[in-house]
Design a protein around this motif. Structure first.
Motif, short mmCIF file in Angstrom:
data_model
loop_
_atom_site.label_atom_id
_atom_site.label_comp_id
_atom_site.label_asym_id
_atom_site.label_seq_id
_atom_site.Cartn_x
_atom_site.Cartn_y
_atom_site.Cartn_z
N HIS B 618 0.83 -1.21 0.00
CA HIS B 618 0.00 0.00 0.00
C HIS B 618 0.87 1.26 0.00
CE1 HIS B 618 -3.77 -2.21 0.58
NE2 HIS B 618 -3.04 -3.03 1.33
N THR B 664 -6.87 -0.45 6.15
CA THR B 664 -6.43 -0.29 4.76
C THR B 664 -6.31 -1.64 4.07
OG1 THR B 664 -5.09 1.57 5.53
CG2 THR B 664 -4.66 0.78 3.29
N ASP B 667 -10.11 -2.74 3.42
CA ASP B 667 -10.98 -2.03 2.47
C ASP B 667 -10.28 -0.97 1.62
OD1 ASP B 667 -10.47 -0.01 4.23
OD2 ASP B 667 -12.52 0.16 5.00
N LYS B 668 -8.94 -0.96 1.64
CA LYS B 668 -8.17 -0.02 0.82
C LYS B 668 -8.44 1.45 1.13
CE LYS B 668 -7.30 -3.16 -2.97
NZ LYS B 668 -7.61 -3.56 -4.34
N THR B 669 -8.99 1.74 2.29
CA THR B 669 -9.15 3.14 2.67
C THR B 669 -7.92 3.58 3.46
OG1 THR B 669 -10.22 2.65 4.78
CG2 THR B 669 -11.66 2.92 2.86
N GLU B 684 -11.25 5.86 0.25
CA GLU B 684 -10.40 4.99 -0.57
C GLU B 684 -9.19 5.76 -1.07
OE1 GLU B 684 -12.45 3.05 -3.77
OE2 GLU B 684 -13.98 2.30 -2.35
N ASP B 686 -7.65 6.18 -3.84
CA ASP B 686 -7.72 7.02 -5.04
C ASP B 686 -8.46 8.34 -4.78
OD1 ASP B 686 -6.20 5.32 -6.47
OD2 ASP B 686 -7.88 4.30 -7.47
N LYS B 687 -9.51 8.25 -3.97
CA LYS B 687 -10.23 9.49 -3.62
C LYS B 687 -9.32 10.43 -2.81
CE LYS B 687 -15.07 8.11 -3.63
NZ LYS B 687 -16.21 7.73 -2.78
#
Lengths: 720, 720
Positions: B618, B664, B667-669, B684, B686-687
């Motif tokens: 990540h 993370t 949920d990749k946040t 997330e 990308d946001k």
């Protein structure tokens, strides 16, 4: 004392290229000049004399980007006319070795530096620093520069002319050999394109005097190892062969060492002599401790610095390739000397293919290069270790990225005696130019030399303290002395005896403990005491098998140093991207600099067809849109024809041109011109700007743009 | 001879701030030091003695970004700890006035320079050049630096200490006045926060000796005009008042001029003395002709240069505010002296509101500033012309853009005698710091001085040739001499008579033509000939009314020069963006540097919660995405707590932080933290990257981001 070979590594001066035609020799490179050595002269190998392709031949076969013969005089005139660079203080007569960069040179330099910073500093989280140029004496004394950073020079007693001793010997002997050739009726190559040289020749013109065959051989042998003579030896050659300055007909004085650092005095009381730094590296080394702390003690890491350095060349005459003030970009990568100097990102570059000229090849008198991947080179041991290999590959990728011709680059390994004594491997990135192969980047494994000497001098702990994951258990024989009795017993011999005991090896101790147990005493050799032996009884000494645990390991890191001469790279890049376009009318060929958009000084030229006022708002709007997109543009609203204006910008290396004409006023379309093909497309301004964006970012090629937007034909007719 | 006031303009040294409390005086600024003058001393007005707010009072009331009292010692310690800058060669004991920039300082400097280049060079199509630092003697002789760029210094004959004469006189007299105050029982202000000063005081401590009232008045008058004395006068003061070095108790030697340029020798023969340039400007002036040609002869235009300059300060002790090696950014804007020096983009800035301290206010002994638009200032004549006004406004906008506190900036006009004699108006941008008002940018109208002196010395035509749109018709009386007869007639007096005729005005000629017509001869005054008059008959002279047409106008352009001291701006910017955050636990306040994202050394800190290996991919992905978006980030994967790592980066001025935690992996946040509010959002990756992009580009505020993305609470608890 012989001064280092490294210091003598020089680019051939333009004036010496003629002579180079007569003997096959390496083209000496000069940069970086740091890695001096203390190896005695007799132990050194002559490095630069390997029969490579002779420089003059290279020069005459130097080619443009398109493989055309490169006319250096025409290129130089173009670079001067377009103000890429210009001699400093020219209205005051100029100072040799000093140049100012004009707007295109300055932008080109800034773009190269910007790419360098992105490619190295940002990509690898290097710690960039900006250190003082003014450097006190003591620092450069410790680093070795005060004693060794010198060339040999002599003086003509009649006219006071200063001569670089090696160049002088070289020039006179070569002139004599040329005269011999003429006398023998052999053809003497004369370069046509350099009128200056002809003039110079008339001064020291070769008389057609035939020499003995034995003398010719002697001269050729001397020339083959000219870089290997020290000052005394050069002086002896001058005497032996009665070498005289052609300008005056007298012998110059014996050579003396001339330190190449610019000296000054810091502060008002003149008691702090200082120099302008000859490299950026020392400032980085002195900050090692703070940088390690800044990096939260994590290893490995690298510092980097971009800045000017200074070398007081004796008589610089090779344009940007030999200057007294120059921009350097240097990286000092600190690595643990243990564990084979692995690099955690080596896998990313292992398939990069390189052209390598290794030391073994050179030692056998060849210049045959090998093409292989860096992975292979490291695996076979040709390149010493992964970290060094990683940076060699990264240097290659950088040079490729900025537009260096891939057929004109090679990495040449230093031979054992060419390297500084403390370095374990060193490779130079050399670029082929009209002056031959030019050393533009050095990449050396400098071992722990610099940190060690500065630590020793200052007492600063320039080391890494590493907590051992697995504590190290050390089991060994240790000696304990009964100090209270020991001293009174041995009296004045005490120290010598103690030293002798401490110097005993583990193996000896094992024997001694046996002796002690068996005889109640030990007898050891102590040359300093009467009889040469000392007897120590068991009440004075204890030898035991002990065990201790170490949690911290201390070490001085090794330094891998990629070191870039920005000016040399810039000049080579110009030659690699230069070509000429013929004109239909048979006019003089027009120059083009096909820089990649990333380094091109300006990305877009905006050309209004004429000074018609209706064009102005369109020019303004385009300029603003390009600026907010971060794309540098220039407007040329001079009264010259469109063709002439484009031609001017081809010479400046501007990749794209936008024309605003009467149709623009009607339908808001503009034309976009590709520098390299001179082809054009026409579309609405916003579409054109989008295309410019994609072209400059390298996301699309011109061919792709041509498929998307309508071709425009017509204007290029006005070219002249 | 008096050396120029400009050369004497100095920042108060930290050690002198205490004394400044006792007399209201201006805080002298030192930079740029160029505009020297030849006005004789008696004609000069004492500029710096106007009763401004005393520096020491300013210092004690210096505030942080949030209006807190600024604790300089705490800030300095933080800057050192975070390696913004550090004394050069510190492990060798350091050299005063030389500093190295560590990674954050280096990045901050690069970002300021980058913004400068965008704001000035790119925005206005300036011609950037990069000229040599090494400068031969003759150039700086012509410019006046060799003769005038000096300070007065004297020496203590006992301990050899070098003293700056004006500072020495100032220090001793102020110590005596302090002793007098103590003897009179008046309160003496002592600054608490500077332990060094207390120590220093003990050396030259004031004895409580009461002085005569008349003597007190004399001392105060001397101090009020200390910058106005030349070396001889300072020497006389030392003798008259028996001023002794407190360290030794003896009088120093009479003051001698000390040139502030670093001298060196270019080339091997020592016959070319040279200096390190004291400013970048001269290199630009010498290239004027080539730059004009490059600009296709179009006027007006500007050249610009960013590079190091050097001044051998006698005893620099004020951190980055007085250094011996410094980065300058200078613009030379060339403008036609005729037509009121209008600027075609003046309308774009005319509404910019500025805080102005004009010369009239200062001359009347006040420091009341005026707030007005630059349009008004030019219209009312307060600022001399549009071009000068345009650049003053542009300087203001630049300083605003990089984050200078708008309440801590003013433009101070030079008074008539403070300016160089050739300048017609000059304004300094001064920034308020803990050392008082610091001159950070100078903006002068230097008239045609530099181009004129270099043209005169070298013969180079540093002029503009302009084709006149409407050719100029000149009708006037012209004189023609019958040379063949004239010479033989007047013999040795010929030249003097001819010169006298050529010197006659149009009015005189009108009278002479009448005389000639009436009497057939003219009689003119020629003091050099016998009788003082010469008679010229009509066969020797013709005076006619002629008419001619001129198509070309030649003129030497005037120069408007905005000149920036990057190091001073950088230091002021640090103070302006510094504040401290209290901690709940009552710990020491934590420092924050709230740089705007454009100049912040690093934009994003990436923090994995722990060294758990699952975080690594990540971290890598985030780093790569940010890099390809051109946003500089750093990873802190040290073992310190999240809170400590954020705290470290608040001190480094990193505006944003991204945390990677166990969620993370699920949920990749990730969370995004705002440095200034310490508030966080979670979304997330990308946001979050999109949000970072908008924040860094200044397209959205943190408040807007908070409205779009879910607030996250929790981690900041771990702050300590």
């Amino acid at each position: 004392m012989r001064i280092s070979l490294q210091f003598l590594r020089r680019q051939p001066l333009p004036g010496t290229q003629l002579q180079l035609a007569f003997r096959p020799r390496a083209v000496p490179a000069i940069w970086p000049l740091r890695s001096f050595t203390t190896t005695p002269p007799q132990a050194r190998f002559v490095v630069h004399k390997q029969p490579k392709k002779p420089a003059s031949k290279m020069s005459s076969t130097a080619t443009t980007m398109k493989g055309q013969p490169l006319d250096k005089a025409v290129l130089d005139s173009m670079l001067r006319r377009r103000m890429f660079y210009t001699p400093s203080f020219e209205i005051y007569g100029g100072v040799s070795g000093l140049y100012d960069y004009g707007p295109p040179g300055c932008a080109l330099q800034a773009n190269i530096v910007d790419q360098w910073r992105k490619h190295f500093v940002l990509e690898e989280d290097m710690l960039e620093v900006d250190c003082s140029v003014l450097t006190p004496h003591e620092v450069l004394k410790t680093s070795g520069h005060v004693d060794k950073f010198a060339d040999w020079m002599c003086k003509d007693p009649k006219n006071g002319e200063i001569l670089r001793a090696d160049h002088f010997v070289e020039d006179v002997l070569e002139t004599r050999l040329k005269g011999d050739k003429e006398a023998r009726g052999e053809k003497v190559e004369v370069k046509e394109e350099d009128p200056k040289k002809k003039k110079k020749k008339s001064k020291g013109a070769a008389e057609a005097v035939k020499l003995d065959d034995a003398i010719v051989k002697e001269y050729e042998e001397i020339l083959a190892q000219i870089d290997n003579y020290n000052g005394e030896q050069l002086g002896a050659l001058i005497k032996k062969y009665d070498l005289r300055n052609p300008a005056t007909g007298v012998q110059p004085t014996p050579p003396v060492a001339f330190n190449l650092m610019f000296q000054t005095s810091i502060g008002p009381s003149s008691n702090m002599p200082g120099y302008l730094r000859p490299e950026t590296a020392q400032g980085q080394f002195l900050n090692f401790q703070k940088l390690l702390e800044f990096n939260t003690q994590a290893m490995p890491f690298a510092s980097a610095s971009i800045g000017k350095s200074y070398r007081n060349e004796i008589s610089p005459r090779a344009g940007l390739l030999r200057v007294r003030e120059f921009l350097m970009a240097e990286i000092e990568h600190y690595v643990d000397p243990e564990g084979g100097k692995k690099h955690h990102r080596f896998h990313e570059v292992e398939d990069v293919e390189l052209v390598l000229l290794d030391k073994h090849t050179q030692l056998s008198g060849q210049t045959t290069v090998k093409k292989m991947t860096i992975g292979e080179a490291v695996k076979t041991g040709l390149v010493d270790n992964e970290t060094l290999g990683y940076f060699i590959a990264r240097i290659h990728l950088f040079l490729k990225r900025i537009g260096v011709d891939q057929t004109k680059i090679r990495f040449r390994q230093h031979m054992a005696n060419e390297m500084a004594h403390y370095a374990c491997d060193c490779w130079d990135a050399e670029l082929l130019t009209s002056s031959g192969w030019v050393e533009c980047v050095g990449c050396a494994d400098r071992s722990a030399y610099d940190l060690t000497v500065h630590a020793k001098k200052t007492g600063a702990p320039l080391i890494v303290r590493e907590r051992l994951e697995v504590p190290k258990v050390i089991e060994e024989w240790t000696v304990e002395l009964e100090k209270k009795k020991f001293g009174p017993h041995f009296k004045k011999d005490g120290k010598a005896v103690e030293a002798a005991i401490l110097a005993t090896s583990q193996e000896q101790l094992e024997k001694l403990v046996k002796e002690l147990n068996e005889t109640g005493k030990v007898v050891i050799d102590v040359p300093e005491v009467a009889g040469g032996k000392a007897e120590i009884s068991k009440d004075l000494i204890k030898i035991e098998w002990t065990k201790r645990t170490e949690n911290i390991r201390e070490f001085t890191p090794n330094v891998i140093e990629p070191s870039f001469g920005i000016g040399r790279i810039l000049y080579s890049l110009i030659e690699h991207n230069y070509w000429t376009r013929g004109t239909e009318g048979g006019d003089e060929a027009r120059g083009v600099l096909s820089f990649p958009p990333t380094v091109a000084p300006t990305k877009v030229l905006i050309v209004p067809l004429s000074s018609n006022k209706d064009f102005a708002p369109h020019v303004r709007s385009l300029t603003q849109k390009l600026r907010s997109a971060g794309i540098s543009s220039r407007v040329d609203d001079s009264s010259a024809s469109i063709g002439k204006r484009y031609s001017r910008n081809d010479e400046l290396g501007t990749p794209l041109g936008i024309t605003i004409d009467f149709q623009t006023i009607q339908d808001k379309t503009v034309t976009l011109r590709d520098r390299d093909s001179t082809r054009q497309v026409r579309a609405e301004a916003d579409k054109i700007i989008a295309a410019v964006h994609e072209l400059v970012d390298g996301k699309k090629t011109w061919e792709e743009i041509e498929k998307e937007l309508p071709i425009f034909e017509g204007q290029e007719l006005e070219m002249r």
